[in-house]
Structures are given as structure tokens and as C-alpha cells.
Scaffold this motif. Sequence first.
Motif, mmCIF file in Angstrom:
data_model
loop_
_atom_site.group_PDB
_atom_site.id
_atom_site.type_symbol
_atom_site.label_atom_id
_atom_site.label_comp_id
_atom_site.label_asym_id
_atom_site.label_seq_id
_atom_site.Cartn_x
_atom_site.Cartn_y
_atom_site.Cartn_z
ATOM 1 N N PRO A 45 -21.930 -9.051 -10.624
ATOM 2 C CA PRO A 45 -22.607 -10.072 -9.823
ATOM 3 C C PRO A 45 -22.987 -11.326 -10.619
ATOM 4 O O PRO A 45 -23.236 -12.363 -10.024
ATOM 5 C CB PRO A 45 -23.865 -9.358 -9.319
ATOM 6 C CG PRO A 45 -23.502 -7.925 -9.326
ATOM 7 C CD PRO A 45 -22.607 -7.753 -10.505
ATOM 8 N N ALA A 46 -23.029 -11.217 -11.944
ATOM 9 C CA ALA A 46 -23.395 -12.380 -12.755
ATOM 10 C C ALA A 46 -22.185 -13.261 -13.050
ATOM 11 O O ALA A 46 -22.319 -14.280 -13.721
ATOM 12 C CB ALA A 46 -24.048 -11.917 -14.059
ATOM 13 N N ARG A 97 -8.589 -5.097 -16.139
ATOM 14 C CA ARG A 97 -8.672 -3.667 -15.837
ATOM 15 C C ARG A 97 -7.278 -3.089 -15.577
ATOM 16 O O ARG A 97 -6.956 -1.981 -16.017
ATOM 17 C CB ARG A 97 -9.567 -3.439 -14.621
ATOM 18 C CG ARG A 97 -9.611 -1.977 -14.193
ATOM 19 C CD ARG A 97 -10.591 -1.734 -13.097
ATOM 20 N NE ARG A 97 -10.261 -2.508 -11.900
ATOM 21 C CZ ARG A 97 -11.028 -2.589 -10.833
ATOM 22 N NH1 ARG A 97 -12.185 -1.965 -10.815
ATOM 23 N NH2 ARG A 97 -10.666 -3.293 -9.794
ATOM 24 N N LEU A 146 -2.629 -1.994 -9.242
ATOM 25 C CA LEU A 146 -2.869 -2.902 -8.116
ATOM 26 C C LEU A 146 -4.022 -3.843 -8.434
ATOM 27 O O LEU A 146 -5.048 -3.414 -8.967
ATOM 28 C CB LEU A 146 -3.199 -2.071 -6.867
ATOM 29 C CG LEU A 146 -3.658 -2.815 -5.616
ATOM 30 C CD1 LEU A 146 -2.522 -3.603 -4.989
ATOM 31 C CD2 LEU A 146 -4.209 -1.829 -4.585
ATOM 32 N N ARG A 162 0.830 -1.207 0.000
ATOM 33 C CA ARG A 162 0.000 0.000 0.000
ATOM 34 C C ARG A 162 0.869 1.263 0.000
ATOM 35 O O ARG A 162 0.518 2.266 -0.609
ATOM 36 C CB ARG A 162 -0.961 -0.007 1.196
ATOM 37 C CG ARG A 162 -2.009 -1.112 1.102
ATOM 38 C CD ARG A 162 -2.933 -1.116 2.302
ATOM 39 N NE ARG A 162 -3.777 0.076 2.326
ATOM 40 C CZ ARG A 162 -4.839 0.230 1.571
ATOM 41 N NH1 ARG A 162 -5.203 -0.715 0.737
ATOM 42 N NH2 ARG A 162 -5.547 1.338 1.634
ATOM 43 N N THR A 199 -15.320 -7.150 -4.100
ATOM 44 C CA THR A 199 -15.438 -5.746 -3.734
ATOM 45 C C THR A 199 -14.566 -4.863 -4.620
ATOM 46 O O THR A 199 -14.614 -3.651 -4.525
ATOM 47 C CB THR A 199 -15.037 -5.518 -2.267
ATOM 48 O OG1 THR A 199 -13.748 -6.092 -2.058
ATOM 49 C CG2 THR A 199 -16.027 -6.149 -1.324
ATOM 50 N N ALA A 200 -13.773 -5.477 -5.492
ATOM 51 C CA ALA A 200 -12.878 -4.678 -6.322
ATOM 52 C C ALA A 200 -13.566 -4.198 -7.595
ATOM 53 O O ALA A 200 -13.021 -3.377 -8.319
ATOM 54 C CB ALA A 200 -11.633 -5.485 -6.669
ATOM 55 N N LEU A 201 -14.760 -4.731 -7.868
ATOM 56 C CA LEU A 201 -15.480 -4.314 -9.069
ATOM 57 C C LEU A 201 -16.765 -3.622 -8.666
ATOM 58 O O LEU A 201 -17.503 -4.142 -7.817
ATOM 59 C CB LEU A 201 -15.803 -5.534 -9.943
ATOM 60 C CG LEU A 201 -14.614 -6.323 -10.475
ATOM 61 C CD1 LEU A 201 -15.087 -7.593 -11.150
ATOM 62 C CD2 LEU A 201 -13.806 -5.476 -11.443
ATOM 63 N N ASN A 202 -17.039 -2.474 -9.264
ATOM 64 C CA ASN A 202 -18.293 -1.782 -9.004
ATOM 65 C C ASN A 202 -19.431 -2.630 -9.569
ATOM 66 O O ASN A 202 -19.495 -2.863 -10.773
ATOM 67 C CB ASN A 202 -18.258 -0.411 -9.680
ATOM 68 C CG ASN A 202 -19.466 0.430 -9.332
ATOM 69 O OD1 ASN A 202 -20.502 -0.094 -8.938
ATOM 70 N ND2 ASN A 202 -19.334 1.733 -9.474
ATOM 71 N N PRO A 203 -20.342 -3.121 -8.692
ATOM 72 C CA PRO A 203 -21.383 -4.034 -9.171
ATOM 73 C C PRO A 203 -22.365 -3.372 -10.139
ATOM 74 O O PRO A 203 -23.131 -4.065 -10.801
ATOM 75 C CB PRO A 203 -22.098 -4.458 -7.884
ATOM 76 C CG PRO A 203 -21.797 -3.392 -6.892
ATOM 77 C CD PRO A 203 -20.432 -2.876 -7.249
ATOM 78 N N HIS A 233 -6.562 -6.313 -6.367
ATOM 79 C CA HIS A 233 -6.953 -6.566 -4.984
ATOM 80 C C HIS A 233 -7.178 -8.048 -4.700
ATOM 81 O O HIS A 233 -7.366 -8.854 -5.601
ATOM 82 C CB HIS A 233 -8.237 -5.800 -4.661
ATOM 83 C CG HIS A 233 -8.041 -4.327 -4.513
ATOM 84 N ND1 HIS A 233 -8.272 -3.458 -5.545
ATOM 85 C CD2 HIS A 233 -7.650 -3.579 -3.461
ATOM 86 C CE1 HIS A 233 -8.027 -2.228 -5.136
ATOM 87 N NE2 HIS A 233 -7.641 -2.264 -3.877
ATOM 88 N N GLN A 234 -7.249 -8.330 -3.406
ATOM 89 C CA GLN A 234 -7.462 -9.706 -2.972
ATOM 90 C C GLN A 234 -8.881 -10.200 -3.283
ATOM 91 O O GLN A 234 -9.057 -11.304 -3.766
ATOM 92 C CB GLN A 234 -7.221 -9.790 -1.459
ATOM 93 C CG GLN A 234 -7.605 -11.127 -0.862
ATOM 94 C CD GLN A 234 -7.173 -11.258 0.575
ATOM 95 O OE1 GLN A 234 -6.696 -10.297 1.185
ATOM 96 N NE2 GLN A 234 -7.332 -12.434 1.139
ATOM 97 N N TYR A 235 -9.878 -9.369 -2.986
ATOM 98 C CA TYR A 235 -11.266 -9.829 -3.133
ATOM 99 C C TYR A 235 -11.887 -9.250 -4.391
ATOM 100 O O TYR A 235 -12.266 -8.074 -4.416
ATOM 101 C CB TYR A 235 -12.106 -9.412 -1.921
ATOM 102 C CG TYR A 235 -11.605 -10.000 -0.632
ATOM 103 C CD1 TYR A 235 -11.790 -11.350 -0.361
ATOM 104 C CD2 TYR A 235 -10.926 -9.224 0.288
ATOM 105 C CE1 TYR A 235 -11.315 -11.905 0.811
ATOM 106 C CE2 TYR A 235 -10.445 -9.767 1.469
ATOM 107 C CZ TYR A 235 -10.651 -11.116 1.722
ATOM 108 O OH TYR A 235 -10.180 -11.650 2.874
#
Lengths: 543, 274
Positions: free
Chosen positions: A422-423, A436, A365, A329, A372-376, A367-369
Motif C-alpha cells: 500500500p505504500a 515476483r 502470470l 487462463r 489486488t495482485a500483491l498481498n497488502p 495480473h492486470q491490477y
Amino acid sequence: MSDIMSDMTQTSTPLVVFEDVRIEAGQASDPKVLAQGISFSLERGKVLGLIGESGAGKSTIGLAALGYLRGGCRVAGGRILLSGQDIVPDLGRKGVLDLRSTRIAYVAQSAAASFNPAYRLIDQCVEMALDRRLMSRAEAEERAHAYFKRFRIADPVEFGRRFPHQVSGGQLQRAMLAMAMLCQPEVIVFDEPTTALDVTTQIEVLATIRDALAEEGLAGIYISHDLALISQIADDIVVLRHGKIVEQGPTGQIVNAPEADYTRNLLDQTPLARQPDRTTRDAPRVDIRDAQGSYGQLKVLKGVDLRIGQAQSVALVGESGSGKSTLARALMGLFPLTSGRIELDGQQIGSLSSRKASVLQKLQLIHQYPDTALNPRQSIRKILTIPLRRFTRLRGAALEARLRELLRQVELPETLIDRYPPALSGGQKQRVCIARALAAEPEILVCDEVTASLDKLTADEITRLLGRLQTEQGLSTLLITHDFSLVRALADEVIVMRRGEVVEAGPMAEVTERPQHPYTRRLIASIPTFEPGWLDAQRVAEA
Amino acid sequence: MKKSSRGRLHWQPIIGATIVLFMLAVAIVGPFLMPYGEAEIVGFAFDLPSPEHPLGTDVLGRDVMTRLVYGARNSIGLALAVVVLSFLFGASLGLLSATLGRGVDFVLSRFFDLILAIPQKVFALLLLAILGTSLPVLIIVVAFLDSPRVFRISRAIGLEINALDFVETARLRGDSGLGIMLRETLPNSLPTLVSEFGLRFCFIFLFISALSFLGLGLQPPSADWGNMVRENASLIGFGEMMPLYPAFAIALLAVGVNLVTEWLAERWSNPAHE
């Protein structure tokens, strides 16, 4: 009560039996099948392992054994028997409630999220026993303290007085085990109880669980996505995929003579193909010197050096709290160092707001998850278009062509382009995150535990993809990870961190094959293997 | 939000939308169809229902049916204008405060705390007494006083969303605060904001009628539902239905609006289904 007593004396009946169970969600006319054809039985004193990737239905089945189904789900066929009694229709709502924790208990994945932060541990551990009027408060507390002591907690009384945030993750998981055992259930369902823990803590908790079950002669249903881990604790294993049983049998048989291809893939220990080593004598692209940083009073970085060369891959390994993520970070400009220098191509780079667009572009960067790293609320097209517009001059048809090229590079079908995150599956989302990052045409890729939230097969695929991209695009990468299969496949150099300090650093082969520091040795030894008796060997080694 | 079964999703928006559309139709077209004027006195006070006056007459002898219809126009129009304004003001500043943080957040939060610290009705009384009770002033004052609640909820959702990794990704590529707010935070806060919109819409009704009670709401002889309840409340003691009609209209609209907004919020919180 009398028939329960008579059941308990009948040792011939298996304790838990699933008979062709089918679990559905959604409308009856158009159901979504979560699990079907699930049949297994669990004897007293045995441990059954349920293994599968996320979405395989293993948690749904584990919870169904408690007579519990998540909102909107139902048992659409088959029977779930506890000591020969069909729990759903026979016992009714009240009966099922009584069943839980007095005859079947549950240990959840994230102890931190399962304890109420406002109550002391002891109060939460004895709550069920008092609520069911099984024993007096003094008696319950005494039992809880006895369990704490058996689980190797130094000062049980003092421990009970603490609040959940005052103890470590491993201790919290043991407190939850004590809570589950307090009412003397016959079966305990463990839902990935060690997934949120570090590898070294995992051994301790796993051994505690196994010993506790064996000493009290309890049966367990152990859910995990890690076959090696499950092979250390389970007597029988059920392999699940897409809500169906792929294969089931005794642990030895599953591990040594698997029948299904899927199981064979899970067991596959062959190291992932490795790109040739990249050693470079050129000046480092990234040069971090004597990085120091703290969160308030707590020093998290105590003078760390890190260099990444052109097209080189450096792995930063260590347990949570080692400072590895903080260092990443700091490199990204998200964490201000109290002292030390970060240079990119010989130029010092400061906080995020002071960085030029060219610096932002070079460092990307992942991210791990991926959840939460993509705007749904943005389509994949939008997610990839934003960095393309920001960092490249591509517009119109050229931009559209680049979008499709990016999807090809991360091996995603073009048909996904107008879908929303989410799909997508976890692996697909992580590929979008990689695409990205690539869209910005970066030179240095920082991967923060990118495979940690994925199951083994998906993690292997992502690892292969990253390896390919590294060679094809000549990217320099910083891998923050505790996954040694990722390290072995991708890293040229390894830096081992512990409590904010580098304890060992060197070429990958040297560090992983001939680790010098005892901490590195312990980290590597803590990765579960299929070796029978591995768990005991680790315990002995630690003592 | 996932708790609701899919069955509920089908009738919920239909009933809700029917109510809301009917109310809107009455508010827009209704006044042209009524045989009497909004303030026209057409008979004796408290006449019983008759063919000429299907719902009877009120305390001054005006046709209740006519006033209900005009009341729909005035009440819905007024409440809608107030809520829209209050959301434009409160939600945009709330999300901005959450996104920019630091100084901006501190100043804005203390400013709204200050408004909240003064009792709402007393503050309204003060402002309306100073500024007069014309319709635009009424709308602005009520919207202003309502906005701290919208601000606080928007800021809270904004902070929650801004802690997610995709917002960090946006910061890492150098997006401006405003860009992050519009592209990342706002779309993800819409589900909560929409259901809050429905709730606040109903509160505004009550607030305006309370102001009317103090003589500072919509000025007579304009009809609004809150006012009508109050004017004719004395009739309740005689077992008459009349004051219940406007009360019922308020309740029905509240149910309709919330059914629609809840359904919208649920739908939007699940973009995969779009």
C-alpha cells in the motif's frame, strides 16, 4: 431563487470558477495537500478537460466543483464559484445538496458500480427529478425516454424497464448521461466516463457526450488520463500533476505548442524503441490447438490455435468478451477447456492441480491490477522470498543477494524492500509483480493487460522494462492487451480475437500496418489521436 | 473504516485499554485484596452501603463489592475462554472451508447450518443436561454453540479475499490450501475477525447469564456478573442502585473491549502505517 434567476441571465460571468483552490486531507496541523493553486474558469457551453495521472488530484477537483469532498478532505483555501456564487459558504449544506443534479450533475467512471442493481434503469434515471419535485413521474419518464432515443438506444421504453446487469457497459454509461441531463443542469462533471469501456464503445459514448452537451448548450468538466481522448472533446485543457496545475490553455495550444516538459511527454507519440524481431524455426514452446471452452451455455473459445516460440513474443488482442483472457487462463491451468490440447515443450499440460512444480515454474502470470495482485500484508521482501524459496535452491546470503538483484532488474530502489504494497505507487507495484514472476526463473511470461491500469508515462516505462527483460533473459511472452503501443513495442506476432475466434493472425508489422480483417482495422482506428476532427471521422466511418 | 478521523484514533485506544486493563487487574489481583470470601455471608440481606460494605450487601447478605471483584474474575475468564475457543474452532474451519472449497466447504457449511438450525438455548440446555455443568463442559458447549456465527463470517471474508489475484498467484505457484489460508487469507481477514471478537465477547456475557438464569451457567455460590444482576433484580422495584452495579460493569467492559478491538482492526486494515 430570485438571485439564482438573475445570475442565470448574466451571461458575462463564467459558470464555474476556481480561484486558487487548495484542498487538504488529514489533521489541520499536519495536512496532506491533495490540490493547491487550482485556478480556472469554465464558460457556458464549453468543455474543460482535466488531465493527469492517478493521484494527480483530478477527481478531487472534479468532485469539489459539485461542492462535494470525500471524507476527511476540506477546502483549505480559495473559492469555488458557480455563477459568481461561492458554493461552499454561501449555500450551506442544504443549498449544496439542491445544487447537485439540478444545476451540476455527475457522470461516474464505472456505470456498472454506480447503478443500484436492484432497481430498473428508468426508476433510477427519474429518481432525482421526482425527489426534487421538478416534474411529474410521467413527464420525467417521457424525458428520460427521449434522451435514451437521442442516445441511439433502439427501444427506449423497453430499455428503461431493464435492470443494470441486463444492458452493456456502453448503454449503461449512456443511461447515466440521461440521468445526469434529466434535471437540466448547467454543468456536468464527467469522471473518466469511458475508461472502463472498450475502445470501439468508447468512441460511441464520447460522441454521444459531445453531441448532447453541444445540443443543449451545457458546460462540462471532463476528467481523463488520456490526453488524446480529451483533446477530442475539450475546448480548454488543464494539465495536473501532484495536485498542481502544470499547464493550462486552449486545446489547440496544449496539443500543438505545449510549454511544460510533462505535457510534452504526454503528447509524445514516438513509438517505443523496439527490440529486433525474433522469429524462430524451432518447435514451439507453447502449442495450443483447437481450444474450446464455455462458461455454462456461453461458448467463449471456439477452437483457437496459439503457438509461442522460444524467446518469441505473441500479442493477443481483442475487446472484452473476445476470449483473450480466458485463453490465457486456460494456458495457466485456471480455466478447464472442454476440448483441445495445450502443450508445453511437446508435453500436454492439464489442470492446475495436475501440473508438476517444473511446469508451474516455467509459466508465470502477471495480473492486470497490481493493487489486488500483491498481498497488502506482506512486505516486498516476503513477496519475493516466497517464490525464491519455492522454485530455487537459494538460501541465506545468496537469497538476499538475489532479492536485491531482482529489485535492480525491475529498476526499483533497494530501500523499498521492507515496505508494504500500500505504500507503493501503481507503477512500483507492477514492477514488484514483474520481479515476483522473475523470481521463479520462468521461461514463459503471461502478461494480462499489465499496462491497462497505469497512466501513459508509467505504462511506457513498464513496456520498456518488459522489452529489456525479454531480450536480456530470452523470455517467451504472451501479451494479452488492447494497447497497440505495447503491441508495437514488444510483439513479434499478433493474434486478433473476436467472440472466441481468431479473426486475424500474423507478424506484428503486417497486422498493425496492413490489417486485413475489418475488425482489426476498426480496433486500430478506434485508438484516440490528437488529430482535430478524429472523432467525427470515426463516426462517419462507422455509419 | 476510513471514515473515522485521525483525532478519534488517539483517545479511543487509550480509554479502551484503560478500561480493559483495569478490569483485568481487578480480575487477577482483586480477589486477594478483598477482606471477605466470595460466598461469605457477612451481614443482613440488602444492607445499605456502609464503611465495611461500600456497595452494601446482596440478597443473602454477602458483600457486593467482594462479589463484583470475584465476578470480574469468573465472568471475564469464562467469556474469554469461550470466545478464544469459539474463534479457534469457527475461524479456522471457516477460512479452511473458503480456501479448500468444493466438498470440504459443502460438508462444513451444512454441519454448521445444522447447529444453527437448533435454537441455541434449547441446544445448550440439552447438551448441558447430558454432559453436566462443570466449568470445562460449560466452556466447550458455549464455545461450540457460538462457533457457527464465527464460521460463517470467517468463511465469507475468506471467500472475498480468495477471489483476489494474490491468492491466485499463490495457487499458481502450487501452494497448499493450508499454506494459502495461513499466509494469504488469515492475515487479511484479521481486521474483521478482531472486531468480531470484541462483539462476540460481549454476546457471550449475555448468553452465559441467560444460562445462569436457567440454572445451567456458572453454579452458585460462584459470583458472575450476569448472575448478580438476576439475583438482585427484585431490588430494582425499590429504587435501589445495587443490581445496576454488575450491569454497569458488563456495559463498561463491553465498551472498553470494543474500543480496543475496533482500534486494532482499523490499524491492521492499513498495513502501510505499521
